[in-house]
Design a protein around this motif. Structure first.
Motif, mmCIF file in Angstrom:
data_model
loop_
_atom_site.group_PDB
_atom_site.id
_atom_site.type_symbol
_atom_site.label_atom_id
_atom_site.label_comp_id
_atom_site.label_asym_id
_atom_site.label_seq_id
_atom_site.Cartn_x
_atom_site.Cartn_y
_atom_site.Cartn_z
ATOM 1 N N ASP A 168 -41.046 -11.958 24.637
ATOM 2 C CA ASP A 168 -42.260 -11.226 24.275
ATOM 3 C C ASP A 168 -42.588 -10.089 25.232
ATOM 4 O OD1 ASP A 168 -42.795 -12.716 21.973
ATOM 5 O OD2 ASP A 168 -43.768 -14.306 23.128
ATOM 6 N N THR A 169 -42.052 -10.121 26.446
ATOM 7 C CA THR A 169 -42.259 -9.011 27.385
ATOM 8 C C THR A 169 -40.978 -8.189 27.572
ATOM 9 O OG1 THR A 169 -41.778 -10.402 29.317
ATOM 10 C CG2 THR A 169 -44.091 -10.252 28.596
ATOM 11 N N SER A 170 -40.049 -8.324 26.635
ATOM 12 C CA SER A 170 -38.789 -7.568 26.676
ATOM 13 C C SER A 170 -38.860 -6.400 25.701
ATOM 14 C CB SER A 170 -37.611 -8.477 26.307
ATOM 15 O OG SER A 170 -37.480 -9.546 27.221
ATOM 16 N N ILE A 171 -38.573 -5.196 26.193
ATOM 17 C CA ILE A 171 -38.643 -4.001 25.351
ATOM 18 C C ILE A 171 -37.684 -4.108 24.175
ATOM 19 C CG2 ILE A 171 -38.282 -1.503 25.284
ATOM 20 C CD1 ILE A 171 -39.056 -1.487 28.284
ATOM 21 N N ALA B 288 -36.523 -9.012 29.835
ATOM 22 C CA ALA B 288 -37.156 -9.822 30.887
ATOM 23 C C ALA B 288 -36.632 -11.243 30.736
ATOM 24 C CB ALA B 288 -38.677 -9.795 30.744
ATOM 25 N N SER C 248 -41.533 1.741 24.694
ATOM 26 C CA SER C 248 -41.494 0.607 25.615
ATOM 27 C C SER C 248 -42.668 -0.342 25.410
ATOM 28 C CB SER C 248 -41.500 1.099 27.066
ATOM 29 O OG SER C 248 -42.761 1.668 27.387
ATOM 30 N N ASP D 191 -38.238 -14.404 28.790
ATOM 31 C CA ASP D 191 -39.472 -14.018 28.098
ATOM 32 C C ASP D 191 -39.227 -12.900 27.078
ATOM 33 O OD1 ASP D 191 -42.026 -13.574 27.271
ATOM 34 O OD2 ASP D 191 -42.870 -13.202 29.261
ATOM 35 N N GLN E 219 -34.791 -17.006 34.964
ATOM 36 C CA GLN E 219 -35.716 -15.993 35.456
ATOM 37 C C GLN E 219 -35.492 -15.739 36.951
ATOM 38 O OE1 GLN E 219 -39.814 -16.468 34.124
ATOM 39 N NE2 GLN E 219 -39.158 -17.965 32.607
ATOM 40 N N ARG F 286 -35.150 -1.531 34.150
ATOM 41 C CA ARG F 286 -36.326 -0.748 33.758
ATOM 42 C C ARG F 286 -35.911 0.363 32.803
ATOM 43 N NH1 ARG F 286 -40.816 -2.108 36.496
ATOM 44 N NH2 ARG F 286 -40.555 -3.306 38.414
ATOM 45 N N HIS G 131 -39.245 -6.282 21.597
ATOM 46 C CA HIS G 131 -40.431 -5.592 21.081
ATOM 47 C C HIS G 131 -40.054 -4.536 20.046
ATOM 48 C CE1 HIS G 131 -44.137 -3.249 21.033
ATOM 49 N NE2 HIS G 131 -43.480 -2.186 21.486
ATOM 50 N N LEU H 58 -44.149 -2.201 28.436
ATOM 51 C CA LEU H 58 -43.432 -3.302 29.079
ATOM 52 C C LEU H 58 -42.514 -2.775 30.170
ATOM 53 C CD1 LEU H 58 -42.581 -5.288 25.816
ATOM 54 C CD2 LEU H 58 -44.485 -5.671 27.407
ATOM 55 N N ALA H 59 -42.188 -3.638 31.122
ATOM 56 C CA ALA H 59 -41.509 -3.182 32.342
ATOM 57 C C ALA H 59 -39.990 -3.218 32.259
ATOM 58 C CB ALA H 59 -41.972 -4.020 33.537
#
Length: 329
Positions: free
Chosen positions: A287-290, A282, A274, A285, A329, A266, A293, A277-278
């Motif tokens: 597209d959900t990785s900071i 990730a 960020s 994935d 994952q 995190r 991004h 995004l968490a």
């Protein structure tokens, strides 16, 4: 690219093997106080417009380079006669006082800027020089410069030459200006051998694991290609002694801790960067990785790296995306 690589390595080997009896470089300009107003004052080149180095100045390349809006880069190193660089295992060559690192940037076949790192008695000094329209000389631009340009792909950009203080942002390690490129793990083995035979390097460094050639990225494990790219483009800040040490995200080549690499980690200091995004990475994935991004963004306060580019590197982004996509994952 293969032809270019061969030419660079052959040129580097030939110059490195040349005798050091006659050095044309103005050694005083490197070590004396003050900031030379023009690049020509150093005498690094016999022909600056064609980037033909003077005696004692050795061209080199790195295995995986830093992306700078697709600019072509020509790299050179100068070690004073009678002195030697020292091998330090996989890490940076220890260049003696009086040495210099020179890096010239070209876009659309034209010289844009040359950055120099000078090793003086009180440490390293970084200075930027901008080439004139006639391509005859480069002048010191302590305040930096910005002007319209185009990437090799034809994308219009606002090209930035960093000011003197911005040079420190990337080259700072533990509060001191430090070279970034000439790490043994990111230099060709043949070049290191030739540099040693020339008498300018005390020994051929023992490299446990070399960063792969960027043009071979499709032939090597994607993790190696991605990690080499992150080491060259991000790790100068994202390491325990760098400007981004408070992030806890460490992207250096030697890093073995998955969490320090950002996998399932995190964010600590990303703020609005960020994107809501968490996780820094990730698994599976992008597209959900900071990290992905921020690499894909050009927005101020979000884009990473923060300086040195005005466009997105599609090849670097693709390699990092493939690496993340292949994680369990």
């Amino acid at each position: 690219m293969r032809v270019l690589l061969a030419a660079v390595l052959l040129a580097g080997a030939a110059v490195a093997a040349a005798p050091q009896a006659r050095v044309q470089v103005n050694a005083g300009a490197i070590t004396a106080a003050g900031f030379p107003a023009t690049l020509g004052e150093y005498g690094f080149f016999r022909d600056g417009a064609r980037q033909i180095p003077a005696a004692g100045v050795t061209p080199y390349r790195v295995q995986t380079p830093l992306w700078s809006d697709g600019a072509e880069k020509l790299r050179f190193v100068f070690v004073p006669a009678g002195k030697q660089a020292r091998a330090q295992g996989d890490g940076l060559l220890d260049l003696p006082v009086g040495s210099a690192l020179i890096k010239t940037f070209k876009l659309d076949g034209r010289l844009i800027e040359t950055r120099v790192l000078l090793h003086r008695a009180d440490g390293w000094l970084a200075l930027p020089y901008q080439w004139n329209a006639e391509q005859t000389e480069a002048k010191l631009v302590l305040a930096g410069a910005r002007f319209p340009a185009k990437t090799p792909a034809g994308q219009p950009i606002s090209y930035a030459i960093p000011n003197k203080n911005q040079c420190k942002e990337c080259h700072a390690s533990g509060g001191a200006v430090t070279p970034l490129g000439p790490k043994a793990r990111n230099l060709p083995a043949a070049w290191l051998t030739a540099f040693h035979k020339s008498g300018r390097l005390d020994a051929v460094p023992q490299v446990a694991r070399r960063v792969p050639l960027w043009e071979d990225r499709a032939k090597v494990p994607v993790a190696d290609a991605a990690r080499g790219y992150l080491d060259a483009n991000c790790a100068h800040c994202h390491n325990p002694r760098g400007a981004a040490s408070n992030s806890g995200l460490f992207l250096d080549w030697e890093q073995a801790d998955p969490v320090a690499l950002g996998i399932g980690k995190r964010p600590v200091a990303a703020g609005r960067g960020s994107g809501g995004l968490a996780f820094d990475i990730a698994p599976g994935d992008p597209d959900t990785s900071i990290l992905y991004h921020r690499m894909a963004s050009l927005e101020g306060g979000v884009s990473m790296p923060e300086v040195g580019r005005d466009s997105v590197d599609p090849d670097g982004l693709a390699v990092v995306a493939e690496w993340i996509r292949g994680m369990k994952q």
